[in-house]
Design a protein around this motif. Structure first.
Motif, mmCIF file in Angstrom:
data_model
loop_
_atom_site.group_PDB
_atom_site.id
_atom_site.type_symbol
_atom_site.label_atom_id
_atom_site.label_comp_id
_atom_site.label_asym_id
_atom_site.label_seq_id
_atom_site.Cartn_x
_atom_site.Cartn_y
_atom_site.Cartn_z
ATOM 1 N N THR A 165 -1.799 -0.234 -1.332
ATOM 2 C CA THR A 165 -1.645 1.217 -1.346
ATOM 3 C C THR A 165 -1.079 1.700 -0.015
ATOM 4 O O THR A 165 -1.242 1.054 1.023
ATOM 5 N N ASP A 172 -2.070 -0.457 3.102
ATOM 6 C CA ASP A 172 -3.432 -0.977 3.051
ATOM 7 C C ASP A 172 -3.457 -2.115 2.037
ATOM 8 O O ASP A 172 -3.478 -1.893 0.829
ATOM 9 N N THR A 175 -7.109 -2.350 -0.142
ATOM 10 C CA THR A 175 -7.276 -1.446 -1.282
ATOM 11 C C THR A 175 -6.040 -1.555 -2.173
ATOM 12 O O THR A 175 -4.946 -1.160 -1.779
#
Length: 373
Positions: A165, A172, A175
């Motif tokens: 993400t 990231d 995540t």
């Protein structure tokens, strides 16, 4: 932990610099969002509030710089950084509002507008011969949008089942979200929104009511044109820089470009460059072009002062409401932006649409593209 501390310190420094610069870069006849005649721009009451505000902002920034980074490291959570920014920003707004109230009180006590000839200035040539949207500057952002869409279409079939993400300043990898057209092409959707909406915004600003000075109508009209011309080019150049940053973020999300500190720095360099250009523009040109030097003959005063319209401005010059004014967009007194005239029904309709869309998004009825900037 060190990265959290550095981020916190950097944001504190940035907020402090912005708070310090707002009254410095503002128009002299609008100290802290209060309309004053030219003869009182250096009034002792105004000067005292400038000094008090500057000292308070710098002291507050120094205290935050000393206390916030250690607190962020000890607690070890990015939420502390957000809390520090919210508290510091609220305190700075409070200082500005206090200065606004003090200048307003001095203006009333001293009856600064008593005996003056008040007027407003208009430039009809901004309607008959308006500044044009520099459409050619849309070529780079459109090309970057097409390149990003082409690369994404090529890579989509080979993408893994989940994607990293876009969060904060980079990608990231921890995540992850399921790979769908909406998640995979989120950067492209952001580029598309910027490329479509920014020219519309520029066109609206070029047609908005000009902010001219009745004391120097000819000079302020010329300077305002220069201001509009430069601002429109800056906004469209900013779209190109933002689209380039989104392209680099997309390449990292699609695992075409490796992520890392150096790549993150290079990714945000275009946005940093346009931010620096915006700061340079604000220092050289100023709000509504007031910092531009006058041409020969423009220094002669008309004998009028700008009409005292403080009663229509609220929250220290941030909100404008005037039912007698047909304008929809007006130049804000603070911060060099435009705001809606809340006395105009069309402005309320626009506000209602935005509020409804936001509420539906929060409730999950509709899905808006997530911001990657």
């Amino acid at each position: 932990m060190m990265m959290i501390a550095l981020t916190c310190l950097s944001l504190v420094a940035l907020l402090t610099a912005v708070a310090w610069a707002v009254p410095v870069l503002g128009r002299p006849t609008l100290p802290f969002g209060v309309r004053v005649p030219g003869t009182h721009v250096a009034d002792p009451a105004v000067t005292a509030q400038r000094r008090r505000y500057t000292r308070s902002v710098l002291l507050l920034g120094g205290v935050a710089a000393l206390l916030a980074p250690p607190a962020a490291v000890l607690l070890g959570t990015p939420d502390v950084v957000q809390a520090v920014i919210v508290v510091l920003g609220a305190a700075q707004i409070g200082l500005f509002y206090a200065a606004h109230r003090a200048v307003t009180a001095a203006k009333r006590r001293g009856k600064w507008y008593e005996g003056t000839r008040q007027a407003t200035a208009a430039d009809t040539t901004l309607r008959t011969d308006p500044e044009r949207v520099p459409w050619r500057l849309l070529i780079p952002p459109v090309l970057l949008l097409l390149i990003t869409a082409a690369v994404g279409s090529t890579r989509y079939a080979a993408l893994p089942e989940t994607l990293a993400t876009l969060r904060g300043w980079g990608v990231d990898a921890v995540t992850r979200v399921p790979t769908t057209p909406a998640t995979a092409f989120a950067p492209v959707l952001s580029q598309l929104a910027l490329t479509l909406l920014t020219p519309l915004l520029v066109a609206a600003l070029l047609r908005a009511r000009p902010d001219l000075d009745a004391a120097h109508p000819q000079g302020s009209a010329r300077r305002y044109r220069v201001y509009l011309r430069g601002l429109s080019r800056l906004l469209l150049a900013g779209v190109a820089c933002a689209n380039l940053t989104l392209l680099l973020l997309a390449l990292q999300m699609w695992e075409t470009l490796p992520s890392g500190t150096l790549v993150t720095v290079l990714t945000w360099l275009p946005v940093a460059a346009v931010a620096l250009a915006g700061l340079t523009f604000a220092v050289r040109v100023g709000e509504a072009g007031h910092r531009l030097p006058p041409l020969p003959g423009e220094e002669q005063e008309s004998g009028y002062v700008q009409r005292d319209d403080d009663r229509h401005w609220h929250l220290a010059g941030m909100l404008y409401a005037n039912r007698m004014d047909p304008a929809i967009l007006v130049h804000q007194r603070v911060g060099g932006r435009w705001t809606l005239n809340l006395g105009n029904p069309i402005a309320w309709a626009i506000t209602a649409v935005i509020a409804v869309v936001t509420l539906l998004s929060v409730l999950g009825v509709i899905d808006l593209p997530e911001s990657t900037m």
